[in-house]
Design a protein around this motif. Structure first.
Motif, PDB file in Angstrom:
ATOM      1  N   LEU A 146       0.803  -1.345   0.002  1.00 18.45           N
ATOM      2  CA  LEU A 146      -0.141   0.133   0.044  1.00 18.45           C
ATOM      3  C   LEU A 146       0.922   1.303   0.066  1.00 18.45           C
ATOM      4  O   LEU A 146       0.705   2.386  -0.828  1.00 18.45           O
ATOM      5  N   GLN A 147       2.074   1.255   0.628  1.00 15.55           N
ATOM      6  CA  GLN A 147       2.831   2.318   0.601  1.00 15.55           C
ATOM      7  C   GLN A 147       3.741   2.532  -0.486  1.00 15.55           C
ATOM      8  O   GLN A 147       3.635   3.783  -0.978  1.00 15.55           O
ATOM      9  N   MET A 148       3.935   1.487  -1.215  1.00 16.44           N
ATOM     10  CA  MET A 148       4.495   1.601  -2.567  1.00 16.44           C
ATOM     11  C   MET A 148       3.317   2.139  -3.647  1.00 16.44           C
ATOM     12  O   MET A 148       3.517   3.019  -4.456  1.00 16.44           O
ATOM     13  N   ILE A 149       2.197   2.049  -3.585  1.00 23.36           N
ATOM     14  CA  ILE A 149       1.106   2.197  -4.189  1.00 23.36           C
ATOM     15  C   ILE A 149       0.879   3.883  -3.895  1.00 23.36           C
ATOM     16  O   ILE A 149       0.604   4.637  -5.014  1.00 23.36           O
ATOM     17  N   TYR A 150       0.877   4.276  -3.007  1.00 25.98           N
ATOM     18  CA  TYR A 150       0.553   5.824  -2.433  1.00 25.98           C
ATOM     19  C   TYR A 150       1.888   6.598  -3.138  1.00 25.98           C
ATOM     20  O   TYR A 150       1.676   7.776  -3.366  1.00 25.98           O
ATOM     21  N   TYR A 151       2.910   5.974  -2.860  1.00 25.92           N
ATOM     22  CA  TYR A 151       3.901   6.518  -3.724  1.00 25.92           C
ATOM     23  C   TYR A 151       3.902   7.047  -5.035  1.00 25.92           C
ATOM     24  O   TYR A 151       4.133   8.006  -5.447  1.00 25.92           O
ATOM     25  N   GLY A 152       3.299   5.842  -5.815  1.00 24.95           N
ATOM     26  CA  GLY A 152       3.030   5.912  -7.194  1.00 24.95           C
ATOM     27  C   GLY A 152       2.063   6.850  -7.465  1.00 24.95           C
ATOM     28  O   GLY A 152       2.015   7.695  -8.534  1.00 24.95           O
ATOM     29  N   ILE A 153       0.946   6.959  -6.533  1.00 27.26           N
ATOM     30  CA  ILE A 153      -0.074   8.147  -6.705  1.00 27.26           C
ATOM     31  C   ILE A 153       0.761   9.396  -6.602  1.00 27.26           C
ATOM     32  O   ILE A 153       0.400  10.433  -7.556  1.00 27.26           O
ATOM     33  N   LYS A 154       1.503   9.764  -5.807  1.00 25.48           N
ATOM     34  CA  LYS A 154       2.107  10.883  -5.557  1.00 25.48           C
ATOM     35  C   LYS A 154       3.055  11.525  -6.645  1.00 25.48           C
ATOM     36  O   LYS A 154       3.111  12.453  -7.281  1.00 25.48           O
ATOM     37  N   THR A 155       3.737  10.248  -7.316  1.00 26.93           N
ATOM     38  CA  THR A 155       4.654  10.561  -8.203  1.00 26.93           C
ATOM     39  C   THR A 155       4.157  10.305  -9.904  1.00 26.93           C
ATOM     40  O   THR A 155       4.901  10.495 -10.800  1.00 26.93           O
ATOM     41  N   ASN A 156       3.240   9.861  -9.727  1.00 34.33           N
ATOM     42  CA  ASN A 156       2.175   9.842 -10.731  1.00 34.33           C
ATOM     43  C   ASN A 156       2.814   8.641 -11.835  1.00 34.33           C
ATOM     44  O   ASN A 156       2.877   8.701 -13.009  1.00 34.33           O
ATOM     45  N   ASP A 157       3.395   7.500 -10.989  1.00 32.27           N
ATOM     46  CA  ASP A 157       3.963   6.358 -11.789  1.00 32.27           C
ATOM     47  C   ASP A 157       2.860   5.306 -11.687  1.00 32.27           C
ATOM     48  O   ASP A 157       2.892   4.438 -10.849  1.00 32.27           O
ATOM     49  N   CYS A 158       2.119   5.210 -12.862  1.00 32.62           N
ATOM     50  CA  CYS A 158       1.178   4.348 -13.054  1.00 32.62           C
ATOM     51  C   CYS A 158       1.779   2.986 -13.067  1.00 32.62           C
ATOM     52  O   CYS A 158       1.069   1.885 -12.889  1.00 32.62           O
ATOM     53  N   LYS A 159       2.837   2.633 -13.781  1.00 24.60           N
ATOM     54  CA  LYS A 159       3.257   1.518 -14.086  1.00 24.60           C
ATOM     55  C   LYS A 159       3.797   0.576 -12.613  1.00 24.60           C
ATOM     56  O   LYS A 159       3.605  -0.410 -12.424  1.00 24.60           O
ATOM     57  N   TRP A 160       4.468   1.628 -11.661  1.00 21.02           N
ATOM     58  CA  TRP A 160       4.794   1.284 -10.338  1.00 21.02           C
ATOM     59  C   TRP A 160       3.185   0.873  -9.568  1.00 21.02           C
ATOM     60  O   TRP A 160       3.459  -0.158  -8.985  1.00 21.02           O
ATOM     61  N   MET A 161       2.339   1.755  -9.812  1.00 23.05           N
ATOM     62  CA  MET A 161       1.162   1.333  -8.966  1.00 23.05           C
ATOM     63  C   MET A 161       0.446  -0.034  -9.738  1.00 23.05           C
ATOM     64  O   MET A 161       0.121  -0.751  -8.641  1.00 23.05           O
ATOM     65  N   ASP A 162       0.507  -0.197 -10.656  1.00 22.26           N
ATOM     66  CA  ASP A 162       0.037  -1.445 -11.275  1.00 22.26           C
ATOM     67  C   ASP A 162       0.665  -2.711 -10.865  1.00 22.26           C
ATOM     68  O   ASP A 162       0.020  -3.539 -10.381  1.00 22.26           O
ATOM     69  N   LYS A 163       1.978  -2.573 -10.758  1.00 17.21           N
ATOM     70  CA  LYS A 163       2.852  -3.654 -10.199  1.00 17.21           C
ATOM     71  C   LYS A 163       2.550  -4.005  -8.657  1.00 17.21           C
ATOM     72  O   LYS A 163       2.157  -5.223  -8.342  1.00 17.21           O
ATOM     73  N   TYR A 164       2.404  -2.934  -7.910  1.00 19.16           N
ATOM     74  CA  TYR A 164       2.181  -3.429  -6.381  1.00 19.16           C
ATOM     75  C   TYR A 164       0.767  -3.608  -5.931  1.00 19.16           C
ATOM     76  O   TYR A 164       0.201  -4.366  -5.341  1.00 19.16           O
ATOM     77  N   ILE A 165      -0.144  -3.145  -7.116  1.00 23.74           N
ATOM     78  CA  ILE A 165      -1.625  -3.154  -6.901  1.00 23.74           C
ATOM     79  C   ILE A 165      -1.963  -4.666  -7.168  1.00 23.74           C
ATOM     80  O   ILE A 165      -2.646  -5.607  -6.301  1.00 23.74           O
ATOM     81  N   LYS A 166      -1.128  -5.325  -8.152  1.00 22.23           N
ATOM     82  CA  LYS A 166      -1.354  -6.731  -8.622  1.00 22.23           C
ATOM     83  C   LYS A 166      -0.742  -7.694  -7.474  1.00 22.23           C
ATOM     84  O   LYS A 166      -1.369  -8.698  -7.099  1.00 22.23           O
ATOM     85  N   LEU A 167       0.343  -7.152  -6.846  1.00 28.26           N
ATOM     86  CA  LEU A 167       0.849  -8.147  -5.856  1.00 28.26           C
ATOM     87  C   LEU A 167       0.044  -7.991  -4.424  1.00 28.26           C
ATOM     88  O   LEU A 167      -0.127  -9.095  -4.068  1.00 28.26           O
ATOM     89  N   ALA A 168      -0.574  -6.785  -4.055  1.00 27.32           N
ATOM     90  CA  ALA A 168      -1.296  -6.710  -2.943  1.00 27.32           C
ATOM     91  C   ALA A 168      -2.696  -7.642  -3.156  1.00 27.32           C
ATOM     92  O   ALA A 168      -3.102  -8.088  -2.326  1.00 27.32           O
ATOM     93  N   MET A 169      -3.203  -7.556  -4.350  1.00 34.30           N
ATOM     94  CA  MET A 169      -4.541  -8.256  -4.685  1.00 34.30           C
ATOM     95  C   MET A 169      -4.303  -9.702  -4.636  1.00 34.30           C
ATOM     96  O   MET A 169      -5.162 -10.409  -3.995  1.00 34.30           O
ATOM     97  N   ASP A 170      -3.141 -10.120  -5.090  1.00 36.66           N
ATOM     98  CA  ASP A 170      -3.164 -11.585  -4.965  1.00 36.66           C
ATOM     99  C   ASP A 170      -2.972 -11.962  -3.378  1.00 36.66           C
ATOM    100  O   ASP A 170      -3.507 -13.333  -3.088  1.00 36.66           O
ATOM    101  N   ILE A 171      -2.206 -11.277  -2.576  1.00 40.07           N
ATOM    102  CA  ILE A 171      -2.549 -11.773  -1.231  1.00 40.07           C
ATOM    103  C   ILE A 171      -3.901 -11.473  -0.537  1.00 40.07           C
ATOM    104  O   ILE A 171      -4.411 -12.286   0.063  1.00 40.07           O
TER     105      ILE A 171
END
Length: 1009
Positions: free
Chosen positions: A742-767
């Motif tokens: 979640l912290q990685m995703i929030y960082y992605g929102i702040k920096t507008n890094d959508c690929k970064w967000m996509d990666k960590y959303i997938k990992l978190a959703m799997d868990i």
């Protein structure tokens, strides 16, 4: 059916379906109130009552007009005329009037607050109505007094007597009865207050003295008070300090006379007699039922606001006893800090919805509650050993001295030589609030007198006096120990030249079992109860009681009543220190560990635990239990630190983020984190392989990572979060893995890094799916919706947001805890529409989010939702509406420790002030917006900042006054700001603001390539 309520006692008020009704002119109101009381009247009566001075035709026309205006005000036929000559209140309407309950005696006189009929209401040129109103007022007044007199001879008559005195301040018999009632209860100070009130009224208003019967009762009360004080003094020996007592009593008399905040500070070295003097003064001279005593302990010096917990517990009792109304927001804030305050509101979830607030808001709320209670009841706040107060508690005390003007009396004791008290002392002296009294040891003559008074049966002589004075230096504490030594051993030779020997003599013949009990009590810096002594000492309850009674008889320990429970403590801190220091290290560690484990059993797994963490830290640290010590130190720090990355936290949930009030500055947070990091590093070297140690590491890294990301130190923050992911994976800890993702995703929102967000959303959703974590899945669906919106896939974004909403709204257990996530979904649905320039539709969704925040008293997200709404309103050209939204946003940002969206609110509000011609105010907000935009480093917020720069620059080119004020802040040319704004915004999914900047460039004559 419409509900109409009419209030005629006190200032009149009329509502329809909870909305206020106002009458267009006074005579229309008078007509309505007359009919409400009399139900109906003839037209001739009403004409003569209100328009007697006019001719008949004009008067009747005025009556018809007034009836029409009244119906229009209610938007219904509240007044009807079934026959031409009769006017009446419509009997088919649901009209509730406070007068009816009074006349039908449906009210409880004890609870009813009587005010005069139509208080403050008057009608110009309405003499007949005024005469009727005054006569009816006197009629009701007489009826009320008569009913009260029926009650004043029964039991529990004080409430009725108080009310009688309020409406008839010359009723001397009522004063006598209430004085007698207070005297029977031993509340002599209350009886004296009543007599003084009567005497002042009679003297000022009539120039006479109270009747002889009243004076006789007053004299009897003074006599009984003196007898009680004499009896109390005999039981509690007190010597000397005449000068100090005189200063104290004069100070308190001044407080009683002026009702203005005052107080005293008693200071001197340990054992000088500060507590004894304080107890004597408070017990014998302070005639106030609301005396709140708080002890400050050295072991709690670093735990914020701990000394104020007891104060607010007692304030709660006063609030409940006197039915003082406390605003819900105040209650929620204080309930979050001091959980016992939750009793004011049975809805526990409301307490869980407190946002992360600035310290100033918390402090102001605490001061406001103390001020409000003091308006109803005079308060005496007593603080023992304020040298052990934490910094925030001292600041609060300073604030009270400066801002709580009336009805508060403060008594504090302190040891000499503590620099942190200098500001408080100087402040109080400079404002003439607090009297400083320094206590010194007794001189040789006073020492002799003390010994004689304390133990008259002993054969004293000059040799003994000299010996005692030499060994004690006249210290009241050690003199008392000499007396105890002589009484117990009948041999003054137990005295030695060293004061420490006196303490040793005190414990010479104490049994091993009694010493075991004393050891346990000394280890706890707070009081202990029998249950704790039984658990650790492994003795039967009756045996423990016998030992405690023996120790009380010897004056070593005392009973302390706390929340109706009996607890035990040493009679003096010096005795505790002696027992504690006499134990072996091994025994001390054992007892600390045992007490720590007992306190662990009382953990609630919610916010109330913050008051147990200091105890657990203290005991496990002194037990050398490093794992437990660092576990609770990390938990305690997590309570105080202000983490604001996730704008929409899960309320009342330990797995994602708890909402806590912040007290620590950025500097204090950094120092606390550095200290914790050093201690964890040392622990890792010894016991890194243990699961508990790895959990402590993850908790610390989570705090550190969030704090670094919040401050814009992204690289260091990401490294800390990556370590959590490694540890969580290695130890199969899905909860911490999701926290890290979640912290990685929030960082992605702040920096507008959508690929970064996509990666960590997938990992978190799997868990989340693997562990069936529905709540986390719902949060991640919302974040997926945000990610899809950021890449311009608006249909997919809306689908994900609605899926998230469905989970939150379908499960009743989620509605309270995840209210902010629901509001966030509606906010992002608004954002989708704003990005597509459907501003009216966007405002609908923003308003839904704002309404949720308003309904649930949530401040944190309120700021962002209003910012977004203000942005939409501004871009659709509705400047007035934009200003209202943005003002609300900024008002809440100023109360909060979050910066997300703050630059947008400040910059756009600055632009609106420029449009209004308020250039200096605009500049201030512009500079704030610039600061927050650069701190957050968000491409979007930097883009908006440059867009505002460009628009203001465009206006500066044709406005000399604006140019003069802004020329240092906006130095570049218009095209440069447009290009910089576009370069930032192009990192996003083609926001419409790019086109606005291109239009600015085109109008400047420079097309953007």
């Amino acid at each position: 059916m419409d509900k109409i309520k009419v209030k005629v006692f006190g200032n009149p008020k009329v509502t329809k379906n909870e909305e206020n009704i106002t009458f267009p002119f006074k005579k229309a109101g008078a007509l309505f109130y007359y009919l409400i009381v009399n139900k109906q009247a003839t037209r001739d009566t009403l004409v003569n009552l209100l328009w007697g001075g006019s001719d008949d035709k004009t008067a009747k026309k005025n009556l018809r007009q007034a009836m029409y205006k009244i119906r229009k005000s209610f938007d219904t036929d509240i007044i009807i005329s079934p026959r031409k000559s009769i006017v009446m209140i419509n009997p088919d309407m649901d009209v509730q009037i406070d007068l009816s309950d009074f006349m039908e005696q449906k009210i409880d006189l004890k609870e009813f607050y009587y005010e005069e009929f139509l208080k403050g209401f008057n009608v110009k040129d309405g003499e007949e109505f005024e005469a009727w109103m005054i006569n009816y007022r006197e009629y009701l007044n007489g009826m009320y007094i008569s009913r009260l007199k029926e009650k004043i001879d029964g039991e529990d008559n004080i409430p009725y007597l108080k009310k009688l005195i309020r409406v008839d301040e010359y009723e001397e018999e009522a004063y006598r009865k209430i004085m007698l009632a207070y005297g029977d209860q031993g509340k002599f100070y209350k009886a004296e207050e009543i007599y003084e009130k009567l005497r002042n009224i009679l003297n000022e208003e009539l120039g006479v003295e109270p009747e002889e019967d009243t004076k006789k009762i007053y004299d009897e009360i003074l006599l009984n008070k003196s007898l009680k004080e004499m009896s109390k003094r005999k039981e509690d020996f007190f010597y000397g300090r005449k000068k100090e007592v005189e200063i104290l009593t004069e100070n308190y008399k001044l407080f009683k006379k002026t009702k203005e905040l005052r107080g005293v500070l008693l200071y001197g070295e340990a054992g000088i007699g500060k507590t004894k003097l304080r107890e004597y003064f408070v017990g014998n001279f302070i005639d106030n039922k609301n005396v709140i005593v708080t002890n400050c302990y050295q072991a709690e010096e670093s735990y914020i606001l701990k000394p104020w917990n007891n104060v607010f517990v007692k304030l709660l009792e006063i609030i409940k006893a006197t039915n003082i109304s406390i605003p819900t927001l105040w209650n929620n804030i204080i309930g979050s800090i001091f959980p016992d305050f939750m009793e004011l509101d049975s809805n526990y979830h409301m307490i869980e919805k407190i946002d992360t607030l600035k310290w100033q808001v918390i402090e102001d709320t605490m001061v406001s509650i103390i001020k409000k209670v003091s308006l109803y009841e005079p308060l005496v706040l007593v603080f023992e050993d304020i040298q052990w107060m934490d910094t925030k508690s001292l600041t609060l005390l300073e604030n009270i001295m400066l801002n709580a003007k009336n009805n508060i009396y403060i008594v504090a004791t302190s040891r000499s030589g503590y620099e942190k008290l200098e500001r408080l002392i100087n402040l109080s002296v400079n404002h003439e609030k607090i009297e400083k009294i320094q206590l010194k040891n007794f001189n040789k003559m006073e020492t002799s007198e003390f010994l004689q008074e304390a133990y008259r049966d002993y054969e004293w002589n000059d040799t003994i006096y000299d010996k005692v004075y030499h060994s004690t230096s006249g210290s009241p504490f050690f003199l008392t120990e000499v007396i105890n030594s002589i009484k117990q051993n009948n041999n003054v030779d137990y005295m030695s030249s060293k004061a420490q020997d006196i303490l040793k003599n005190r414990f010479l013949d104490i049994s091993k079992d009694a010493l075991d009990i004393l050891n346990i009590i000394s280890v706890s810096f707070d009081n202990v109860n029998i249950e704790m002594l039984r658990s650790i000492g492994q003795k039967e309850t009756i045996q423990i009681i016998d030992i405690l009674e023996e120790l009380q008889t010897r004056g070593i320990i005392k009973e302390v009543i706390k929340n109706s429970h009996i607890e035990f403590a040493f009679t003096h801190q010096k005795l505790r220190e002696h027992v504690y220091n006499s134990m072996s290290n091994m025994r001390r560690k054992f007892f600390h560990n045992e007490i720590g484990h007992i306190w662990e059993k009382d953990l609630h797994k919610d916010k109330r635990d913050r008051f147990l963490y200091p105890k657990l830290i203290y005991h496990f640290k002194n037990a050398d239990n490093k794992i437990k010590y660092l576990k609770y130190k990390a938990l305690n720090l997590d309570v105080y630190m202000n983490f604001s990355h996730e704008l929409f936290p899960v309320l009342k949930d330990g797995n994602i983020e708890n909402e806590y009030v912040t007290y620590l500055t950025d500097k204090e947070e950094k120092e606390a984190l550095d200290e914790l990091e050093e201690e964890i590093r040392a622990l890792n070297e010894e016991k890194y392989h243990l699961k508990e140690v790895k959990e402590i590491n993850m908790r610390f890294l989570h705090m550190l990572g969030r704090d670094l990301i919040r401050e814009g130190q992204y690289e260091k923050g990401i490294k800390a979060i990556e370590k959590i992911i490694y540890l969580a994976t290695e130890n199969e800890n899905p909860d911490y893995a999701i926290k890290a993702y979640l912290q990685m995703i929030y960082y992605g929102i702040k920096t507008n890094d959508c690929k970064w967000m996509d990666k960590y959303i997938k990992l978190a959703m799997d868990i989340a799916k693997k562990c069936s974590y529905q709540k986390d899945l719902a949060i991640l669906l919302r974040l997926r919706g945000v990610e899809r919106m950021m890449v311009g896939k608006y249909d997919e974004a809306e689908e994900k947001l609605k899926q998230s909403l469905q989970i939150f709204e379908k499960n009743d257990g989620y509605k309270e805890k995840y209210i902010l996530n629901r509001a966030a979904c509606y906010n992002y649905l608004g954002e989708i529409r704003r990005q597509n320039m459907k501003f009216t539709s966007a405002l609908y969704y923003y308003d839904v989010s704002i309404a949720i925040c308003n309904e649930e008293n949530i401040s944190r997200s309120f700021a962002l939702f209003n910012t977004n709404a203000g942005q939409a309103a501004l871009d659709m050209g509705d400047y007035h509406r934009a200003k209202e939204y943005l003002k609300e946003a900024i008002r809440h940002y100023e109360r909060l420790s979050i910066i997300w969206g703050r630059s947008i609110a400040s910059c756009y509000m600055s632009l609106l002030y420029v449009i209004d011609g308020r250039y200096k105010k605009a500049l201030k907000l512009f500079l704030e917006g610039k600061k927050y935009a650069k701190k957050l480093k968000s491409p979007y917020e930097m883009g908006i900042y440059n867009r505002v720069c460009a628009e203001i620059k465009m206006k500066m080119n044709t406005n000399k006054e604006l140019n003069d004020i802004f020329k240092k802040a906006i130095k570049k040319d218009l095209v440069e700001y447009c290009k910089e704004g576009i370069s930032h915004l192009e990192k996003l999914s083609t926001p419409y603001e790019i086109n606005i900047l291109k239009v600015f460039m085109k109008n400047s004559g420079d097309d953007f390539q």
